[in-house]
Design a protein around this motif. Structure first.
Motif, PDB file in Angstrom:
ATOM      1  N   GLY A  17       0.844  -1.149   0.012  1.00  0.00           N
ATOM      2  CA  GLY A  17       0.009  -0.253   0.032  1.00  0.00           C
ATOM      3  C   GLY A  17       0.792   1.065  -0.034  1.00  0.00           C
ATOM      4  N   PHE A  18       0.788   1.864  -1.106  1.00  0.00           N
ATOM      5  CA  PHE A  18       1.455   3.162  -0.897  1.00  0.00           C
ATOM      6  C   PHE A  18       0.411   4.525  -0.396  1.00  0.00           C
ATOM      7  N   THR A  19       1.124   5.123   0.234  1.00  0.00           N
ATOM      8  CA  THR A  19       0.189   6.366   0.935  1.00  0.00           C
ATOM      9  C   THR A  19       1.058   7.491   1.474  1.00  0.00           C
ATOM     10  N   LEU A  66       9.803   2.895   2.092  1.00  0.00           N
ATOM     11  CA  LEU A  66       9.579   4.196   1.920  1.00  0.00           C
ATOM     12  C   LEU A  66       9.709   4.558   0.136  1.00  0.00           C
ATOM     13  N   ASP A  67       8.769   5.622  -0.238  1.00  0.00           N
ATOM     14  CA  ASP A  67       8.897   5.865  -1.754  1.00  0.00           C
ATOM     15  C   ASP A  67       9.457   7.253  -1.909  1.00  0.00           C
ATOM     16  N   VAL A  68      10.516   7.363  -2.839  1.00  0.00           N
ATOM     17  CA  VAL A  68      10.863   8.603  -3.067  1.00  0.00           C
ATOM     18  C   VAL A  68      10.737   8.829  -4.587  1.00  0.00           C
ATOM     19  N   ASN A 142      10.852   3.732  -5.950  1.00  0.00           N
ATOM     20  CA  ASN A 142      11.261   5.100  -6.848  1.00  0.00           C
ATOM     21  C   ASN A 142      10.066   5.273  -7.938  1.00  0.00           C
ATOM     22  N   ALA A 143       9.360   6.325  -7.764  1.00  0.00           N
ATOM     23  CA  ALA A 143       8.470   6.810  -8.727  1.00  0.00           C
ATOM     24  C   ALA A 143       8.676   6.860 -10.282  1.00  0.00           C
ATOM     25  N   LEU A 144       9.672   7.587 -10.377  1.00  0.00           N
ATOM     26  CA  LEU A 144       9.840   8.168 -11.973  1.00  0.00           C
ATOM     27  C   LEU A 144      11.173   7.715 -12.459  1.00  0.00           C
ATOM     28  N   TYR A 188      -2.572   2.491 -16.743  1.00  0.00           N
ATOM     29  CA  TYR A 188      -2.956   3.621 -17.119  1.00  0.00           C
ATOM     30  C   TYR A 188      -4.050   4.007 -16.188  1.00  0.00           C
ATOM     31  N   GLU A 189      -4.808   3.143 -15.503  1.00  0.00           N
ATOM     32  CA  GLU A 189      -6.195   3.657 -14.630  1.00  0.00           C
ATOM     33  C   GLU A 189      -5.497   3.996 -13.238  1.00  0.00           C
ATOM     34  N   ALA A 190      -4.243   3.937 -12.930  1.00  0.00           N
ATOM     35  CA  ALA A 190      -3.839   4.115 -11.561  1.00  0.00           C
ATOM     36  C   ALA A 190      -3.928   5.956 -11.348  1.00  0.00           C
ATOM     37  N   GLY A 219      -2.995  -0.142 -10.292  1.00  0.00           N
ATOM     38  CA  GLY A 219      -3.623   0.501 -11.041  1.00  0.00           C
ATOM     39  C   GLY A 219      -5.026  -0.241 -11.141  1.00  0.00           C
ATOM     40  N   GLY A 220      -6.054   0.526 -10.623  1.00  0.00           N
ATOM     41  CA  GLY A 220      -7.353   0.052 -10.663  1.00  0.00           C
ATOM     42  C   GLY A 220      -7.716  -1.249  -9.891  1.00  0.00           C
ATOM     43  N   ILE A 221      -6.809  -1.527  -8.946  1.00  0.00           N
ATOM     44  CA  ILE A 221      -7.063  -2.506  -7.950  1.00  0.00           C
ATOM     45  C   ILE A 221      -7.795  -2.005  -6.528  1.00  0.00           C
ATOM     46  N   GLY A 222      -8.851  -2.496  -6.273  1.00  0.00           N
ATOM     47  CA  GLY A 222      -9.714  -1.979  -5.179  1.00  0.00           C
ATOM     48  C   GLY A 222     -10.273  -2.999  -4.292  1.00  0.00           C
ATOM     49  N   LEU A 240      -1.186  -1.063  -4.163  1.00  0.00           N
ATOM     50  CA  LEU A 240      -2.782  -0.005  -4.111  1.00  0.00           C
ATOM     51  C   LEU A 240      -2.382   1.228  -3.804  1.00  0.00           C
ATOM     52  N   GLY A 241      -2.726   2.540  -4.355  1.00  0.00           N
ATOM     53  CA  GLY A 241      -2.539   3.746  -3.920  1.00  0.00           C
ATOM     54  C   GLY A 241      -3.967   4.365  -3.384  1.00  0.00           C
ATOM     55  N   SER A 242      -4.695   4.561  -4.407  1.00  0.00           N
ATOM     56  CA  SER A 242      -6.142   5.195  -4.219  1.00  0.00           C
ATOM     57  C   SER A 242      -7.070   5.031  -2.987  1.00  0.00           C
ATOM     58  N   THR A 327      -7.115  15.882  -6.209  1.00  0.00           N
ATOM     59  CA  THR A 327      -6.014  15.097  -5.396  1.00  0.00           C
ATOM     60  C   THR A 327      -5.847  14.080  -6.583  1.00  0.00           C
ATOM     61  N   PRO A 328      -4.569  13.521  -6.628  1.00  0.00           N
ATOM     62  CA  PRO A 328      -4.236  12.164  -7.378  1.00  0.00           C
ATOM     63  C   PRO A 328      -5.156  11.177  -7.085  1.00  0.00           C
ATOM     64  N   VAL A 329      -5.854  10.467  -7.818  1.00  0.00           N
ATOM     65  CA  VAL A 329      -6.830   9.463  -7.703  1.00  0.00           C
ATOM     66  C   VAL A 329      -6.946   8.554  -8.878  1.00  0.00           C
TER      67      VAL A 329
HETATM   68  C1  LIG Z   1      -2.862  10.446  -3.698  1.00  0.00           C
HETATM   69  C2  LIG Z   1      -1.691   9.749  -4.343  1.00  0.00           C
HETATM   70  C3  LIG Z   1      -0.193  10.330  -4.620  1.00  0.00           C
HETATM   71  C4  LIG Z   1       0.510   9.526  -5.207  1.00  0.00           C
HETATM   72  N1  LIG Z   1       1.973   9.806  -5.277  1.00  0.00           N
HETATM   73  C5  LIG Z   1       2.990   9.075  -5.635  1.00  0.00           C
HETATM   74  C6  LIG Z   1       4.354   9.188  -5.256  1.00  0.00           C
HETATM   75  O1  LIG Z   1       4.584  10.367  -4.531  1.00  0.00           O
HETATM   76  N2  LIG Z   1       5.134   8.411  -5.438  1.00  0.00           N
HETATM   77  C7  LIG Z   1       4.797   7.030  -6.194  1.00  0.00           C
HETATM   78  O2  LIG Z   1       5.795   6.222  -6.562  1.00  0.00           O
HETATM   79  N3  LIG Z   1       3.357   7.032  -6.760  1.00  0.00           N
HETATM   80  C8  LIG Z   1       2.664   7.838  -6.279  1.00  0.00           C
HETATM   81  N4  LIG Z   1       1.359   7.362  -6.454  1.00  0.00           N
HETATM   82  C9  LIG Z   1       1.086   6.088  -7.376  1.00  0.00           C
HETATM   83  C10 LIG Z   1       0.959   4.913  -6.189  1.00  0.00           C
HETATM   84  O3  LIG Z   1       2.012   4.483  -5.816  1.00  0.00           O
HETATM   85  C11 LIG Z   1       0.292   3.826  -6.991  1.00  0.00           C
HETATM   86  O4  LIG Z   1       1.109   3.384  -7.778  1.00  0.00           O
HETATM   87  C12 LIG Z   1      -1.176   3.965  -7.543  1.00  0.00           C
HETATM   88  O5  LIG Z   1      -2.012   4.594  -6.655  1.00  0.00           O
HETATM   89  C13 LIG Z   1      -1.749   2.577  -7.941  1.00  0.00           C
HETATM   90  O6  LIG Z   1      -2.943   2.807  -8.699  1.00  0.00           O
HETATM   91  P1  LIG Z   1      -4.459   2.974  -7.774  1.00  0.00           P
HETATM   92  O7  LIG Z   1      -4.273   4.483  -7.753  1.00  0.00           O
HETATM   93  O8  LIG Z   1      -5.376   2.526  -8.745  1.00  0.00           O
HETATM   94  O9  LIG Z   1      -4.435   1.940  -6.634  1.00  0.00           O
HETATM   95  C14 LIG Z   1       0.405   8.295  -6.015  1.00  0.00           C
HETATM   96  C15 LIG Z   1      -0.997   7.805  -5.866  1.00  0.00           C
HETATM   97  C16 LIG Z   1      -2.101   8.669  -5.317  1.00  0.00           C
HETATM   98  C17 LIG Z   1      -3.556   7.936  -5.277  1.00  0.00           C
END
Ligand SMILES: Cc1cc2nc3c(=O)[nH]c(=O)nc-3n(C[C@H](O)[C@H](O)[C@H](O)COP(=O)(O)O)c2cc1C
Length: 367
Positions: A17-19, A66-68, A142-144, A188-190, A219-222, A240-242, A327-329
């Motif tokens: 879980g990313f948060t 930790l995610d940077v 790492n995100a990017l 794509y749906e993430a 992406g898209g898993i809930g 999962l993030g959203s 917000t990102p979602v």
């Molecule tokens: C509010 C929010 C902020 C996010 N910020 C980051 C981030 O800083 N770094 C990162 O690796 N992913 C970030 N993500 C993406 C999540 O790590 C994750 O890959 C993504 O949410 C998965 O898809 P889902 O939103 O459909 O669950 C973010 C997602 C959300 C919803």
């Protein structure tokens, strides 16, 4: 929900879980998943250190990460002020105009923008890493892009596994060649930064591209059914993030934003460059519409767009200006219809997963 990877990492469920919220990350870990705290919003290393200390005290010795955000293309040797100076006046005026049209008040006297997305400047991300490596994290994501070789080496020296998000099989192979241990196939749906390939197509492609490296589907898993689908596609876990944004532990600090998320349907997000300059999925709002409008100035490249909109976003959030509030979602926001504890979310995920497995067993004639 156990796989070879979850067993190796010592977690009960192969659910990562990313948060951005420490309380959520710790609750995910306590519920048997793998909580990963997003570091991008921390510009002060001591704040990150304080929250990582808090996580250590609230995770019962269980693993977390930790995610940077370290972009593949670095912004090095320039100060934040120098980068700010590159923002065209016309873009500043356009941002000011949108805010004025919606009567967004300034920040209260003495309050500084708490929403500076500068974490992806190499210098700041490196400060976060110094703090992270002083804490007993078990995963660095790492995100990017792939983290630089010295960062991967420092992590490995400390027994920390390194994960990186990939939006295409090409990205994924790049990560493998850079020594990354776990690839997150981000569809794509993430929510957040995404490529153009949907999770259903991307996951098996990435699994094949980096075999035998473990892959997490994102992406898209809930729901538990969607977890079962991700694992059926060859993933060793899901990311999962959203879904966590509407948990009781999340500190969104805006009832209006929570209400917007709970009310949103799967078609209420947009993949827009409005937030950071790179395509990121987020709630569609009057703010994203203005930046995506054909008659507007368009967005600036990363990191300029993030700097341009940082204060505006703080003002919008501080004053909860409904039409602009976002917000990102991801598209899964359509299933986020009630506020629940992280533990209750996990209970639902487990039940849904079991239902999916029973159903497939029946279809396969095994039950
Ligand atoms: C509010 C929010 C902020 C996010 N910020 C980051 C981030 O800083 N770094 C990162 O690796 N992913 C970030 N993500 C993406 C999540 O790590 C994750 O890959 C993504 O949410 C998965 O898809 P889902 O939103 O459909 O669950 C973010 C997602 C959300 C919803």
């Amino acid at each position: 929900m156990q796989t070879e990877l979850s067993t190796t990492l010592g977690v009960e469920h192969a659910v990562f879980g990313f948060t951005p919220f420490p309380a959520v990350a710790a609750a995910i870990t306590r519920a048997g998943g793998f909580g990963v705290l997003g570091a991008v919003r921390y510009t002060a290393p001591d704040e990150l250190a304080r929250d990582l200390d808090w996580m250590e005290a609230h995770t019962e010795g269980l693993p977390y990460g930790l995610d940077v955000v370290m972009p593949a293309r670095k912004v090095e040797g320039v100060t934040e002020a120098e980068v700010e100076a590159m923002i065209p006046e016309g873009h500043r005026r356009y941002a000011a105009r949108i805010l004025a049209e919606h009567d967004v008040p300034p920040l209260p006297e003495g309050e500084v923008s708490g929403w500076r997305i500068t974490g992806w400047m190499e210098e700041i991300a490196r400060g976060q890493l110094d703090v992270a490596f002083d804490h007993p994290i078990k995963l660095l994501a790492n995100a990017l892009g792939s983290p630089p070789p010295d960062v991967v080496a420092r992590a490995h020296d400390r027994g920390i596994r390194v994960a990186a998000l990939a939006g295409s099989p090409r990205h994924a192979r790049h990560h493998r060649d850079a020594g990354i241990d776990i690839v997150v196939a981000q569809g794509y749906e993430a929510g957040g930064h995404t490529g153009e390939i949907a999770t259903m197509v991307l996951t098996p492609e990435v699994v094949a591209a980096v075999d035998p490296l473990p892959v997490l589907a994102a992406g898209g898993i809930g729901t538990g059914e969607q977890i079962a689908a991700g694992l059926a596609l060859g993933a060793q876990g899901v990311w999962l993030g959203s879904l966590w944004l509407t948990t009781e532990e999340a500190e969104l600090h805006s009832r209006r934003l929570t209400a917007k998320l709970l009310a949103a349907g799967p078609g209420d997000t947009v993949r827009s460059r409005a937030l950071t300059g790179k395509p990121a999925r987020q709630l569609r709002t009057a703010w994203t519409d203005a930046w995506d409008a054909a008659d507007g100035p368009g967005t600036l490249p990363m990191p300029l767009q993030g700097l341009l909109v940082a204060e505006a976003n703080s003002r919008i959030q501080r004053h909860e200006v409904e039409p602009l509030l976002g917000t990102p979602v991801g598209q899964i926001v359509g299933r986020m219809n009630s506020e629940r504890s992280v533990q209750a979310v996990f209970d639902d995920l487990t039940r849904g997963f079991e239902k999916a497995v029973d159903r497939i067993n029946r279809i396969a004639g095994r039950a």
